[in-house]
Design a protein around this motif. Structure first.
Motif, PDB file in Angstrom:
ATOM      1  N   UNK A   1      58.885   8.859 -43.553  1.00 51.27           N
ATOM      2  CA  UNK A   1      60.003   9.453 -42.816  1.00 51.27           C
ATOM      3  C   UNK A   1      61.072   9.940 -43.788  1.00 51.27           C
ATOM      4  N   UNK A   2      61.335   9.156 -44.807  1.00 50.09           N
ATOM      5  CA  UNK A   2      62.370   9.536 -45.769  1.00 50.09           C
ATOM      6  C   UNK A   2      61.950  10.748 -46.604  1.00 50.09           C
ATOM      7  N   UNK A   3      60.658  10.942 -46.822  1.00 52.59           N
ATOM      8  CA  UNK A   3      60.174  12.091 -47.574  1.00 52.59           C
ATOM      9  C   UNK A   3      60.069  13.335 -46.695  1.00 52.59           C
ATOM     10  N   UNK A   4      60.122  13.156 -45.396  1.00 47.71           N
ATOM     11  CA  UNK A   4      60.039  14.274 -44.479  1.00 47.71           C
ATOM     12  C   UNK A   4      58.627  14.591 -44.046  1.00 47.71           C
ATOM     13  N   UNK A   5      57.666  13.802 -44.459  1.00 52.05           N
ATOM     14  CA  UNK A   5      56.281  14.054 -44.078  1.00 52.05           C
ATOM     15  C   UNK A   5      55.881  13.287 -42.827  1.00 52.05           C
ATOM     16  N   UNK A   6      54.683  13.581 -42.376  1.00 58.27           N
ATOM     17  CA  UNK A   6      54.142  12.860 -41.224  1.00 58.27           C
ATOM     18  C   UNK A   6      52.825  12.237 -41.628  1.00 58.27           C
ATOM     19  N   UNK A   7      52.458  11.195 -40.926  1.00 54.20           N
ATOM     20  CA  UNK A   7      51.194  10.517 -41.200  1.00 54.20           C
ATOM     21  C   UNK A   7      50.168  10.913 -40.202  1.00 54.20           C
TER      22      UNK A   7
ATOM     23  N   UNK B   1      58.278  -5.731 -42.253  1.00 51.27           N
ATOM     24  CA  UNK B   1      59.198  -4.615 -42.485  1.00 51.27           C
ATOM     25  C   UNK B   1      58.522  -3.283 -42.151  1.00 51.27           C
ATOM     26  N   UNK B   2      59.303  -2.340 -41.680  1.00 50.33           N
ATOM     27  CA  UNK B   2      58.781  -1.025 -41.342  1.00 50.33           C
ATOM     28  C   UNK B   2      58.594  -0.186 -42.593  1.00 50.33           C
ATOM     29  N   UNK B   3      57.515   0.583 -42.639  1.00 47.13           N
ATOM     30  CA  UNK B   3      57.277   1.487 -43.761  1.00 47.13           C
ATOM     31  C   UNK B   3      57.904   2.832 -43.423  1.00 47.13           C
ATOM     32  N   UNK B   4      59.084   3.089 -43.975  1.00 48.85           N
ATOM     33  CA  UNK B   4      59.830   4.308 -43.677  1.00 48.85           C
ATOM     34  C   UNK B   4      59.721   5.332 -44.794  1.00 48.85           C
ATOM     35  N   UNK B   5      58.828   5.128 -45.759  1.00 46.96           N
ATOM     36  CA  UNK B   5      58.739   6.035 -46.888  1.00 46.96           C
ATOM     37  C   UNK B   5      58.325   7.438 -46.459  1.00 46.96           C
TER      38      UNK B   5
END
Length: 56
Positions: free
Chosen positions: A50-56, A44-48
């Protein structure tokens, strides 16, 4: 394989809800597929982030 006739939900062309040959759960499979994504080893993709609006 068993299919579900679910008229309440719209589905993409060619995608049907069928039972996975391995885990026996209902999943949306393309024609010719017999196993769902988790049984095939898809992660599964870790979209947490993206949903918070941050970048890694």
């Amino acid at each position: 394989m068993q299919t579900i006739n679910d008229d309440n939900q719209r589905q993409s062309t060619g995608v049907t809800r069928m039972r996975c040959a391995e885990c026996k759960r209902f999943a949306r499979l393309l024609p010719g597929e017999t196993k769902c994504a988790p049984c095939l080893g898809a992660l599964p993709l870790d979209l947490s982030a993206v949903l918070r609006g941050g970048r890694r």
